[in-house]
Every structure is written in C-alpha cells, then in structure tokens.
Design a protein around this motif. Sequence first.
Motif, PDB file in Angstrom:
ATOM      1  N   GLY A 328      17.514   0.674   2.222  1.00  0.00           N
ATOM      2  CA  GLY A 328      17.443  -0.937   2.066  1.00  0.00           C
ATOM      3  C   GLY A 328      16.762  -1.522   3.237  1.00  0.00           C
ATOM      4  N   GLY A 329      15.684  -2.476   2.852  1.00  0.00           N
ATOM      5  CA  GLY A 329      14.891  -3.123   3.518  1.00  0.00           C
ATOM      6  C   GLY A 329      13.628  -2.614   3.258  1.00  0.00           C
ATOM      7  N   VAL A 330      13.466  -1.541   2.741  1.00  0.00           N
ATOM      8  CA  VAL A 330      12.002  -1.058   2.599  1.00  0.00           C
ATOM      9  C   VAL A 330      11.242  -1.808   1.916  1.00  0.00           C
ATOM     10  CG1 VAL A 330      10.677   0.993   1.448  1.00  0.00           C
ATOM     11  CG2 VAL A 330      12.838   1.477   2.980  1.00  0.00           C
ATOM     12  N   SER A 331      11.543  -2.433   0.648  1.00  0.00           N
ATOM     13  CA  SER A 331      10.904  -3.123  -0.074  1.00  0.00           C
ATOM     14  C   SER A 331      10.213  -4.395   0.412  1.00  0.00           C
ATOM     15  CB  SER A 331      11.677  -3.489  -1.284  1.00  0.00           C
ATOM     16  OG  SER A 331      12.742  -4.289  -1.049  1.00  0.00           O
ATOM     17  N   LYS A 332      11.345  -5.297   1.628  1.00  0.00           N
ATOM     18  CA  LYS A 332      11.048  -6.289   2.140  1.00  0.00           C
ATOM     19  C   LYS A 332       9.843  -6.040   3.024  1.00  0.00           C
ATOM     20  CE  LYS A 332      13.348 -10.025   4.887  1.00  0.00           C
ATOM     21  NZ  LYS A 332      14.397 -10.330   5.574  1.00  0.00           N
ATOM     22  N   THR A 333       9.887  -4.762   3.827  1.00  0.00           N
ATOM     23  CA  THR A 333       8.577  -4.756   4.747  1.00  0.00           C
ATOM     24  C   THR A 333       7.380  -4.340   3.777  1.00  0.00           C
ATOM     25  OG1 THR A 333      10.419  -3.586   6.283  1.00  0.00           O
ATOM     26  CG2 THR A 333       8.046  -2.986   6.252  1.00  0.00           C
ATOM     27  N   LEU A 334       7.394  -3.569   2.793  1.00  0.00           N
ATOM     28  CA  LEU A 334       6.328  -3.404   1.900  1.00  0.00           C
ATOM     29  C   LEU A 334       5.898  -4.788   1.356  1.00  0.00           C
ATOM     30  CD1 LEU A 334       4.590  -1.868   0.352  1.00  0.00           C
ATOM     31  CD2 LEU A 334       6.148  -1.284  -1.306  1.00  0.00           C
ATOM     32  N   TRP A 335       6.537  -5.669   0.928  1.00  0.00           N
ATOM     33  CA  TRP A 335       6.281  -7.102   0.638  1.00  0.00           C
ATOM     34  C   TRP A 335       5.407  -7.765   1.717  1.00  0.00           C
ATOM     35  CZ3 TRP A 335       5.287  -9.209  -4.055  1.00  0.00           C
ATOM     36  CH2 TRP A 335       5.192 -10.665  -4.083  1.00  0.00           C
ATOM     37  N   GLN A 336       5.992  -7.502   2.966  1.00  0.00           N
ATOM     38  CA  GLN A 336       5.301  -8.582   3.962  1.00  0.00           C
ATOM     39  C   GLN A 336       3.884  -7.695   4.293  1.00  0.00           C
ATOM     40  OE1 GLN A 336       7.639  -8.276   7.564  1.00  0.00           O
ATOM     41  NE2 GLN A 336       5.938  -9.281   8.910  1.00  0.00           N
ATOM     42  N   ARG A 337       3.754  -6.177   4.073  1.00  0.00           N
ATOM     43  CA  ARG A 337       2.340  -5.738   4.303  1.00  0.00           C
ATOM     44  C   ARG A 337       1.606  -6.143   3.333  1.00  0.00           C
ATOM     45  NH1 ARG A 337       4.278   0.554   5.764  1.00  0.00           N
ATOM     46  NH2 ARG A 337       5.065   0.179   7.763  1.00  0.00           N
ATOM     47  N   ILE A 338       2.080  -6.353   1.679  1.00  0.00           N
ATOM     48  CA  ILE A 338       1.003  -6.647   0.918  1.00  0.00           C
ATOM     49  C   ILE A 338       0.709  -8.149   1.116  1.00  0.00           C
ATOM     50  CG2 ILE A 338       1.090  -7.428  -1.552  1.00  0.00           C
ATOM     51  CD1 ILE A 338       3.110  -5.160  -2.124  1.00  0.00           C
ATOM     52  N   CYS A 339       1.657  -9.026   1.701  1.00  0.00           N
ATOM     53  CA  CYS A 339       1.208 -10.343   1.734  1.00  0.00           C
ATOM     54  C   CYS A 339       0.047 -10.498   3.021  1.00  0.00           C
ATOM     55  CB  CYS A 339       2.426 -11.106   2.440  1.00  0.00           C
ATOM     56  SG  CYS A 339       3.630 -11.544   1.224  1.00  0.00           S
ATOM     57  N   GLU A 340       0.177  -9.708   3.850  1.00  0.00           N
ATOM     58  CA  GLU A 340      -0.836  -9.355   4.978  1.00  0.00           C
ATOM     59  C   GLU A 340      -2.055  -8.884   4.476  1.00  0.00           C
ATOM     60  OE1 GLU A 340       0.969  -7.106   7.851  1.00  0.00           O
ATOM     61  OE2 GLU A 340       2.141  -8.367   8.639  1.00  0.00           O
ATOM     62  N   THR A 341      -2.199  -8.107   3.667  1.00  0.00           N
ATOM     63  CA  THR A 341      -3.502  -7.533   2.962  1.00  0.00           C
ATOM     64  C   THR A 341      -4.004  -8.749   2.282  1.00  0.00           C
ATOM     65  OG1 THR A 341      -2.480  -5.310   2.753  1.00  0.00           O
ATOM     66  CG2 THR A 341      -4.364  -5.772   1.451  1.00  0.00           C
ATOM     67  N   ILE A 342      -3.281  -9.574   1.256  1.00  0.00           N
ATOM     68  CA  ILE A 342      -3.748 -10.240   0.745  1.00  0.00           C
ATOM     69  C   ILE A 342      -4.478 -11.534   1.529  1.00  0.00           C
ATOM     70  CG2 ILE A 342      -3.229 -12.237  -1.092  1.00  0.00           C
ATOM     71  CD1 ILE A 342      -1.344 -10.343  -2.247  1.00  0.00           C
ATOM     72  N   TRP A 376      -2.806  -0.585  -0.180  1.00  0.00           N
ATOM     73  CA  TRP A 376      -4.327  -0.710  -0.234  1.00  0.00           C
ATOM     74  C   TRP A 376      -4.976  -1.338  -1.418  1.00  0.00           C
ATOM     75  CZ3 TRP A 376      -6.506   2.074   3.388  1.00  0.00           C
ATOM     76  CH2 TRP A 376      -5.893   3.058   4.009  1.00  0.00           C
ATOM     77  N   LEU A 377      -5.731  -2.444  -1.003  1.00  0.00           N
ATOM     78  CA  LEU A 377      -6.401  -3.463  -1.730  1.00  0.00           C
ATOM     79  C   LEU A 377      -7.692  -2.450  -2.788  1.00  0.00           C
ATOM     80  CD1 LEU A 377      -6.886  -6.069  -2.996  1.00  0.00           C
ATOM     81  CD2 LEU A 377      -8.353  -6.468  -1.009  1.00  0.00           C
ATOM     82  N   ILE A 378      -7.603  -2.606  -4.065  1.00  0.00           N
ATOM     83  CA  ILE A 378      -8.382  -1.731  -4.857  1.00  0.00           C
ATOM     84  C   ILE A 378      -9.323  -2.888  -5.481  1.00  0.00           C
ATOM     85  CG2 ILE A 378      -8.411  -0.431  -6.716  1.00  0.00           C
ATOM     86  CD1 ILE A 378      -7.389   0.697  -4.232  1.00  0.00           C
TER      87      ILE A 378
END
Length: 416
Positions: A328-342, A376-378
Amino acid sequence: MKHHGSPSQSLKRRCNDQIEEHGVIKSSPRFSKRLKPIPEPATETEPEPEKCMLYSTDGDKSALICNFEKRGWLQVPSINGEWNFYWACTQTCRYIFGIDQPYRMRSDQIINHFPNSMELSRKDLLIKNIKRYRKDLERKGDPLAQTYAQTMKLGIGGTRYMHLDIVPMTFVLPTDYNLFVEEFHKNPASTWIVKPCSKSQGNGIFLINKLSKLKKYAYEARTFYPLLSRNTSVISRYIDKPLLIGGKKFDLRLFVLVTTFNPLKAYLYREGFCRFCTEKYDHTDIDNVFMHLTNVSIQKTNLVYNSTHGGKWPVQNLWLYLDSLRGGGVSKTLWQRICETIRHSLDAVAPVMSNDRHCFEVYGYDIIIDNNLKPWLIEINTSPSMHATTPNDRMLKSRLIDNVLDVVVPPSGMPE
C-alpha cells in the motif's frame, strides 16, 4: 332667460374636463373610473439578450461535439472568424498566429494551442529545453540541481542529477552523431531507440544495437550543413527493463491542461489510461514493433489486437495492481514522482513559450515506468487523440473535455 351657449360651447366645456399637457392625457375625476392614464415611456433600457457561444473545430470528434452541443453552443465555419471558441489543429494555429497573416484575434476568442507549442512537442526542442533548464538551475545553485558523487554509476538517464533525471540520455541526429558514437562505445551492448522529430503515432521509430543502422546520419554528420537536414531525429537510450504486466510492456497516457505559462498554471487530469503492447516483451527481439511500441495506431494493425478493450487499461486499475503487488502507498509515491516529472518539463519551456491570453493547451504526456517504479518522460503531444476506440475511452475523453471547458471558459459562458 339665461343663455346656455351654443352646442359647440357646451361641448367645449365638457372637454375641458380633460386637459392635455405635454402629450400626456390626464383624466378628470368624473371619468377616473372609465379611463386609465397612459404610462410614461420607460427611461431604463432593457438588458440585451445573452450572446450565444459560437465554436469551430477542425475535426468531427464525438467527445468534442457532444460537449459543445450539451452547453448549447452553435457551430460556425472557421473561415469568417465569427467563432468564440476554436478547437484547432496545430497547423491552423500556426496560420492564425503567423506574422504575415492579417487576422488578429478578438478579446472574446480563445483557441486550444499556444503559438509555439512545438517547444514541448518536438522531441529535439524538448530535450534542448530540459538540458538548458538543468544548466540554469545548476548555475543558480538550486537544490533541484543536486547531483550524485562522481564515483556512483550513472543510471539509465545518463546524468548525475538526483531530481532532474527525468528523460533517458538523448542525442539529436545528425548534429550530435559524434557524441552519440562516443557514448555508444562505452557500452556497445546497449540498445537505443530512434524517433523522427516531426512525426507522430509511432511512424519512423526503430530500435538499434549496431552503428551500421545509422549510416545515413553518419554521412549527414560529415557534411558542412548538418543542421539543415530534413531527417532530424532523436536517439535515446532504450529502457530495456520496463515494468511489465502480464509479460507485456505498456506506457501511461496522461492529460495536462495549461492555461498560462507566465505565471505557470497547469492542471493534471487524474484519469488516464495504460496502453499495452499486443505481444509479450522480449528485449532481444528489437525488430518486433508489437512488443516495443505502445502506439495504438501501430498495435491495432496486429491480427491479435482486441478491439473490445483496445489494449487500454484505466490508470486506476494500475494503482490497485501496484498497491496489491508491492504494498500500500506505492501508487501514491509513483503519482507524486509523475507530477514532479511533468512540472519539471513545463518549467523547462516556460521561459521560451509565447504566453498569449487567448490560448490554452491540452497536452498528452507519455510516461514509461521501469521495473524500479521510476517514471520516464518519453514524449509530449500537443494534439492528443480525442478519437475514441472503446466505450470506456469515449466516456473518459468526454469527461476530460467537460473538465477542460469548465476551467478555460469563464462562468459567464463567454471569453473575456
């Protein structure tokens, strides 16, 4: 004998009971029950009827048209410029904003592209802007530009940045061909992916693990004018250990709405979808596009393509899958990383974007997640497809457009 006057004088006395003054007839008491005074003209002007929103669009996409009609908008031709809202292709936008065009947008008009949106969508310009963004932050001593020690091994991104390693190592061909060769010799067993800068939908993309496949770029790099080449492409280190589901590779398509770049104001739509390959992944078979390229335009040509689900998965299903598999919580961390990348990608282009108050833009972000759950931003698309391939796809894009219109159209219903 008392003289009562002539009949005409008697009639005159009766009419004197009614006095005409300044064009207004006032009734005498004896006629008040039968006559009503004529009201004076109103001094206040009546409010003008509400103006209807007029729209134009280059494509007949159901997700767009249904939302426009639901709001009571009327469609008009784009030629005469009577529209208030224009959902146009990028070529049309460049024409409208061209310096040699006499047309200038009115204050009550908005359009769905910024004049130089290619700063994000062209792969070579995106890489150039991200590299400049890194250098600027490093020069300012910004904590975001913090790097790892020189003794540490470089990751897939090929940089030592802790927070700005958001794109794989990339070179522009043929201009950077010699730099690429130098990097290739450091790890001859690596795989690279070549993408034309000005094409979309997976056209012209191929994988290489030998320099012999880049002969034409080697020749153009030796000429005197490599920058004038029409075959400009980018070559990036291939992420050969992507996160797999069911043995198949996938990427994320997310939508970002930008209303202004100065100051930057962007909205990340929480709905999105995964795009799956139709064949199981094998990193040694680099010539099979059906296991490497997630573009729907390519995958739907495969005989095993399933048109029922279209090879797509709601992003919410991915979050449930990851939380159940990795905790649990893995998806929340991943979403935060995606937001930072964007956010980093938008900050990188903000200084060079033409910030026009008539414009907004919906960007389609393509994100790949590796086996370590690093995003990774493609690629970034300025005209993400609004064509629906499945019922779920149609509903998602319809909700997306409805949300976009709620943000970009003022509460009055008319651009100001």
